[in-house]
Scaffold this motif. Structure first.
Motif, PDB file in Angstrom:
ATOM      1  N   ARG A 140      18.776  -3.772   4.959  1.00 60.82           N
ATOM      2  CA  ARG A 140      18.855  -3.846   6.422  1.00 60.82           C
ATOM      3  C   ARG A 140      17.449  -4.035   6.958  1.00 60.82           C
ATOM      4  O   ARG A 140      16.531  -3.306   6.577  1.00 60.82           O
ATOM      5  CB  ARG A 140      19.475  -2.579   7.013  1.00 60.82           C
ATOM      6  CG  ARG A 140      19.353  -2.518   8.544  1.00 60.82           C
ATOM      7  CD  ARG A 140      20.150  -1.390   9.149  1.00 60.82           C
ATOM      8  NE  ARG A 140      19.797  -0.080   8.645  1.00 60.82           N
ATOM      9  CZ  ARG A 140      18.789   0.675   9.102  1.00 60.82           C
ATOM     10  NH1 ARG A 140      18.007   0.197  10.085  1.00 60.82           N
ATOM     11  NH2 ARG A 140      18.540   1.855   8.588  1.00 60.82           N
ATOM     12  N   VAL A 141      17.280  -5.003   7.842  1.00 62.82           N
ATOM     13  CA  VAL A 141      15.987  -5.268   8.480  1.00 62.82           C
ATOM     14  C   VAL A 141      16.113  -4.923   9.960  1.00 62.82           C
ATOM     15  O   VAL A 141      16.938  -5.505  10.675  1.00 62.82           O
ATOM     16  CB  VAL A 141      15.564  -6.745   8.308  1.00 62.82           C
ATOM     17  CG1 VAL A 141      14.223  -6.985   8.984  1.00 62.82           C
ATOM     18  CG2 VAL A 141      15.510  -7.117   6.832  1.00 62.82           C
TER      19      VAL A 141
ATOM     20  N   TYR B 114      20.475  -0.270   1.060  1.00 67.60           N
ATOM     21  CA  TYR B 114      21.707   0.516   0.996  1.00 67.60           C
ATOM     22  C   TYR B 114      22.014   0.951  -0.437  1.00 67.60           C
ATOM     23  O   TYR B 114      22.889   1.783  -0.652  1.00 67.60           O
ATOM     24  CB  TYR B 114      22.885  -0.314   1.522  1.00 67.60           C
ATOM     25  CG  TYR B 114      22.884  -0.514   3.014  1.00 67.60           C
ATOM     26  CD1 TYR B 114      23.503   0.391   3.873  1.00 67.60           C
ATOM     27  CD2 TYR B 114      22.268  -1.626   3.581  1.00 67.60           C
ATOM     28  CE1 TYR B 114      23.508   0.195   5.249  1.00 67.60           C
ATOM     29  CE2 TYR B 114      22.272  -1.844   4.947  1.00 67.60           C
ATOM     30  CZ  TYR B 114      22.880  -0.923   5.778  1.00 67.60           C
ATOM     31  OH  TYR B 114      22.889  -1.114   7.141  1.00 67.60           O
ATOM     32  N   THR B 115      21.328   0.372  -1.408  1.00 60.98           N
ATOM     33  CA  THR B 115      21.634   0.683  -2.802  1.00 60.98           C
ATOM     34  C   THR B 115      20.591   1.581  -3.459  1.00 60.98           C
ATOM     35  O   THR B 115      20.823   2.101  -4.554  1.00 60.98           O
ATOM     36  CB  THR B 115      21.745  -0.617  -3.633  1.00 60.98           C
ATOM     37  OG1 THR B 115      20.498  -1.306  -3.594  1.00 60.98           O
ATOM     38  CG2 THR B 115      22.839  -1.511  -3.079  1.00 60.98           C
TER      39      THR B 115
ATOM     40  N   PRO C 153      13.382   8.137  -2.669  1.00 58.94           N
ATOM     41  CA  PRO C 153      12.385   8.077  -1.585  1.00 58.94           C
ATOM     42  C   PRO C 153      11.040   7.530  -2.031  1.00 58.94           C
ATOM     43  O   PRO C 153      10.221   7.124  -1.203  1.00 58.94           O
ATOM     44  CB  PRO C 153      12.276   9.536  -1.138  1.00 58.94           C
ATOM     45  CG  PRO C 153      12.739  10.338  -2.311  1.00 58.94           C
ATOM     46  CD  PRO C 153      13.768   9.507  -3.008  1.00 58.94           C
ATOM     47  N   SER C 154      10.795   7.480  -3.338  1.00 61.06           N
ATOM     48  CA  SER C 154       9.505   6.969  -3.824  1.00 61.06           C
ATOM     49  C   SER C 154       9.362   5.473  -3.584  1.00 61.06           C
ATOM     50  O   SER C 154       8.257   4.970  -3.352  1.00 61.06           O
ATOM     51  CB  SER C 154       9.344   7.273  -5.316  1.00 61.06           C
ATOM     52  OG  SER C 154      10.357   6.615  -6.073  1.00 61.06           O
ATOM     53  N   CYS C 155      10.494   4.749  -3.657  1.00 54.99           N
ATOM     54  CA  CYS C 155      10.435   3.302  -3.415  1.00 54.99           C
ATOM     55  C   CYS C 155      11.179   2.896  -2.148  1.00 54.99           C
ATOM     56  O   CYS C 155      10.986   1.780  -1.655  1.00 54.99           O
ATOM     57  CB  CYS C 155      10.995   2.536  -4.613  1.00 54.99           C
ATOM     58  SG  CYS C 155      12.720   2.914  -4.993  1.00 54.99           S
ATOM     59  N   CYS C 156      12.016   3.771  -1.643  1.00 54.40           N
ATOM     60  CA  CYS C 156      12.785   3.476  -0.423  1.00 54.40           C
ATOM     61  C   CYS C 156      12.675   4.669   0.521  1.00 54.40           C
ATOM     62  O   CYS C 156      13.588   5.515   0.601  1.00 54.40           O
ATOM     63  CB  CYS C 156      14.253   3.201  -0.763  1.00 54.40           C
ATOM     64  SG  CYS C 156      14.495   1.788  -1.845  1.00 54.40           S
ATOM     65  N   PRO C 157      11.551   4.799   1.223  1.00 55.14           N
ATOM     66  CA  PRO C 157      11.344   5.960   2.100  1.00 55.14           C
ATOM     67  C   PRO C 157      12.348   5.992   3.250  1.00 55.14           C
ATOM     68  O   PRO C 157      12.811   4.939   3.704  1.00 55.14           O
ATOM     69  CB  PRO C 157       9.915   5.771   2.610  1.00 55.14           C
ATOM     70  CG  PRO C 157       9.641   4.309   2.461  1.00 55.14           C
ATOM     71  CD  PRO C 157      10.405   3.875   1.256  1.00 55.14           C
TER      72      PRO C 157
ATOM     73  N   GLY D  85      11.968   6.409   6.295  1.00 56.02           N
ATOM     74  CA  GLY D  85      11.485   5.700   7.475  1.00 56.02           C
ATOM     75  C   GLY D  85      11.411   4.209   7.310  1.00 56.02           C
ATOM     76  O   GLY D  85      10.945   3.501   8.202  1.00 56.02           O
ATOM     77  N   GLY D  86      11.871   3.711   6.147  1.00 56.22           N
ATOM     78  CA  GLY D  86      11.855   2.286   5.903  1.00 56.22           C
ATOM     79  C   GLY D  86      10.511   1.799   5.392  1.00 56.22           C
ATOM     80  O   GLY D  86       9.535   2.560   5.311  1.00 56.22           O
ATOM     81  N   THR D  87      10.442   0.526   5.041  1.00 50.44           N
ATOM     82  CA  THR D  87       9.231  -0.107   4.526  1.00 50.44           C
ATOM     83  C   THR D  87       8.852  -1.278   5.432  1.00 50.44           C
ATOM     84  O   THR D  87       9.728  -2.062   5.833  1.00 50.44           O
ATOM     85  CB  THR D  87       9.462  -0.629   3.094  1.00 50.44           C
ATOM     86  OG1 THR D  87       9.869   0.462   2.254  1.00 50.44           O
ATOM     87  CG2 THR D  87       8.204  -1.260   2.537  1.00 50.44           C
ATOM     88  N   VAL D  88       7.591  -1.375   5.763  1.00 46.03           N
ATOM     89  CA  VAL D  88       7.132  -2.458   6.639  1.00 46.03           C
ATOM     90  C   VAL D  88       7.381  -3.814   5.972  1.00 46.03           C
ATOM     91  O   VAL D  88       7.106  -3.991   4.776  1.00 46.03           O
ATOM     92  CB  VAL D  88       5.635  -2.299   6.952  1.00 46.03           C
ATOM     93  CG1 VAL D  88       5.108  -3.508   7.736  1.00 46.03           C
ATOM     94  CG2 VAL D  88       5.389  -1.022   7.746  1.00 46.03           C
ATOM     95  N   VAL D  89       7.936  -4.734   6.733  1.00 44.89           N
ATOM     96  CA  VAL D  89       8.157  -6.094   6.241  1.00 44.89           C
ATOM     97  C   VAL D  89       6.851  -6.871   6.365  1.00 44.89           C
ATOM     98  O   VAL D  89       6.503  -7.367   7.436  1.00 44.89           O
ATOM     99  CB  VAL D  89       9.287  -6.806   7.019  1.00 44.89           C
ATOM    100  CG1 VAL D  89       9.445  -8.241   6.523  1.00 44.89           C
ATOM    101  CG2 VAL D  89      10.593  -6.053   6.884  1.00 44.89           C
ATOM    102  N   ASP D  90       6.122  -6.938   5.264  1.00 47.90           N
ATOM    103  CA  ASP D  90       4.825  -7.631   5.240  1.00 47.90           C
ATOM    104  C   ASP D  90       5.021  -8.963   4.525  1.00 47.90           C
ATOM    105  O   ASP D  90       4.842  -9.064   3.313  1.00 47.90           O
ATOM    106  CB  ASP D  90       3.786  -6.767   4.525  1.00 47.90           C
ATOM    107  CG  ASP D  90       2.401  -7.405   4.514  1.00 47.90           C
ATOM    108  OD1 ASP D  90       2.227  -8.440   5.191  1.00 47.90           O
ATOM    109  OD2 ASP D  90       1.510  -6.878   3.820  1.00 47.90           O
TER     110      ASP D  90
END
Length: 336
Positions: A111-112, A120-121, A125-129, A131-136
């Motif tokens: 989800r963006v 969703y999969t 939390p180490s790779c999918c926090p 609070g989400g990950t910034v789309v860089d």
């Protein structure tokens, strides 16, 4: 995952960065579904969630891309949703459920929202926090790789919603004296039809539809109010409507578009669903998605559960290829 054997999508950022080269500008809010076959993307489907297809439930919108992926021998789906979680998550959930039921693997589901992405999969939390990950996008090699390979952004799969205004005029019901005269005559024709034996009415219906198509082909066109009123009665019979549907081909699409749009404009609302749905099929066969979408709206406004319009709406909502629709249309047998 290679795209067309040229671009490799190895991370969520790569997937998001690669969207312009696969589907053009993705719909927001909306969902993109990529169907994988072997090591590459075999097909892509776009579905906007802006309300233009609000008559379809999440489950209804999930089935077409999953069914087509299965039919094409694709083994996995990659889902990217754009928009707030409250809007897009029910559609993602429906896609994941439909895929599981059909035995199709989910490569990832993202989800963006507001410049960040979530999976969703992934539950780590180490790779999918949370609070989400910034789309860089700049951190992905995909855009630079596309430039080096001469790959331009794709043409968007969806028709702009603003384009609907251009074509709604082709389906706007007639007004004034014409409306009053047409409605009165339609009532009279309905009364006369109720007095006919069913076999007579059906036989007459096949002949009337055939003659209307021939008249359109010859340049005369059906414009008499009584003829149009009878077509409204006859198209209410599914056998007759399906025969008209089967007659729509890529070669005859313009003919049918003009004929059934004219019929839909003149008929009262209770008879409008069938010719509007036929107009949608003809417009799509001709590559005019905007008119097809408007015709689906017209059909469903007249009859919210009209199955042919619902099917057409699903196909348009996901950008399914018209070749698949041609293969599912009724067989074109002899006029009965």
């Amino acid at each position: 995952m290679p795209v067309g054997g040229r671009l490799a999508l190895r991370s969520p950022i790569d997937i998001i960065a690669g969207m312009p080269y696969i589907v053009g500008e993705p719909p927001d809010p909306g969902i993109v579904v990529l169907a994988a076959k072997g090591a590459g993307v075999h097909a892509a489907f776009c579905g906007a969630l802006d309300g233009s297809h609000r008559h379809l439930t999440p489950a209804e919108r999930a089935r077409p891309p999953v069914d087509l992926a299965v039919a094409e021998g694709c083994g996995g789906l990659l889902v990217v949703a754009y928009g707030p979680p409250g809007l897009v998550t029910p559609y993602v959930d429906a896609l994941l459920l439909a895929a599981r039921e059909r035995g199709v693997a989910i490569i990832d589901a993202l989800r963006v929202t507001d410049g960040r992405y979530w999976s969703y999969t992934c539950v780590s939390p180490s790779c999918c926090p949370p609070g989400g990950t910034v789309v860089d996008i700049d951190s992905s090699p995909v855009p630079a790789g596309a430039v080096l390979r001469g790959i331009a952004p794709a043409r968007p799969l969806r028709v702009a919603l603003a384009d609907l205004d251009r074509v709604r005029g082709l389906l706007t019901p007639v007004r004034g004296e014409a409306r009053a005269a047409m409605d009165a005559l339609a009532e009279e024709v309905d009364r006369r039809a109720r007095e006919m034996p069913e076999t007579t009415l059906v036989r007459r219906g096949f002949g009337a539809v055939r003659e209307a198509i021939e008249a359109e082909r010859d340049g005369d066109g059906i414009r008499g109010y009584e003829e149009i009123a009878w077509l409204g009665v006859h198209l209410a019979h599914l056998r007759i409507r399906d025969r008209a549907w089967a007659a729509i081909t890529e070669r005859t699409a313009l003919l049918h578009r003009d004929l059934w749009a004219r019929v839909a404009r003149h008929l009262p609302a209770r008879r409008r669903a069938a010719p509007a749905a036929l107009t949608a099929v003809a417009a799509w066969q001709h590559g005019d998605d905007a008119l097809a979408m408007a015709a689906v709206e017209t059909a469903l406004a007249a009859d919210p559960g009209y199955s042919m319009a619902v099917l057409m709406g699903r196909a348009l909502a996901w950008g399914l290829p018209v070749e698949r629709w041609r293969g599912s249309a009724p067989e074109q047998g002899p006029w009965e």
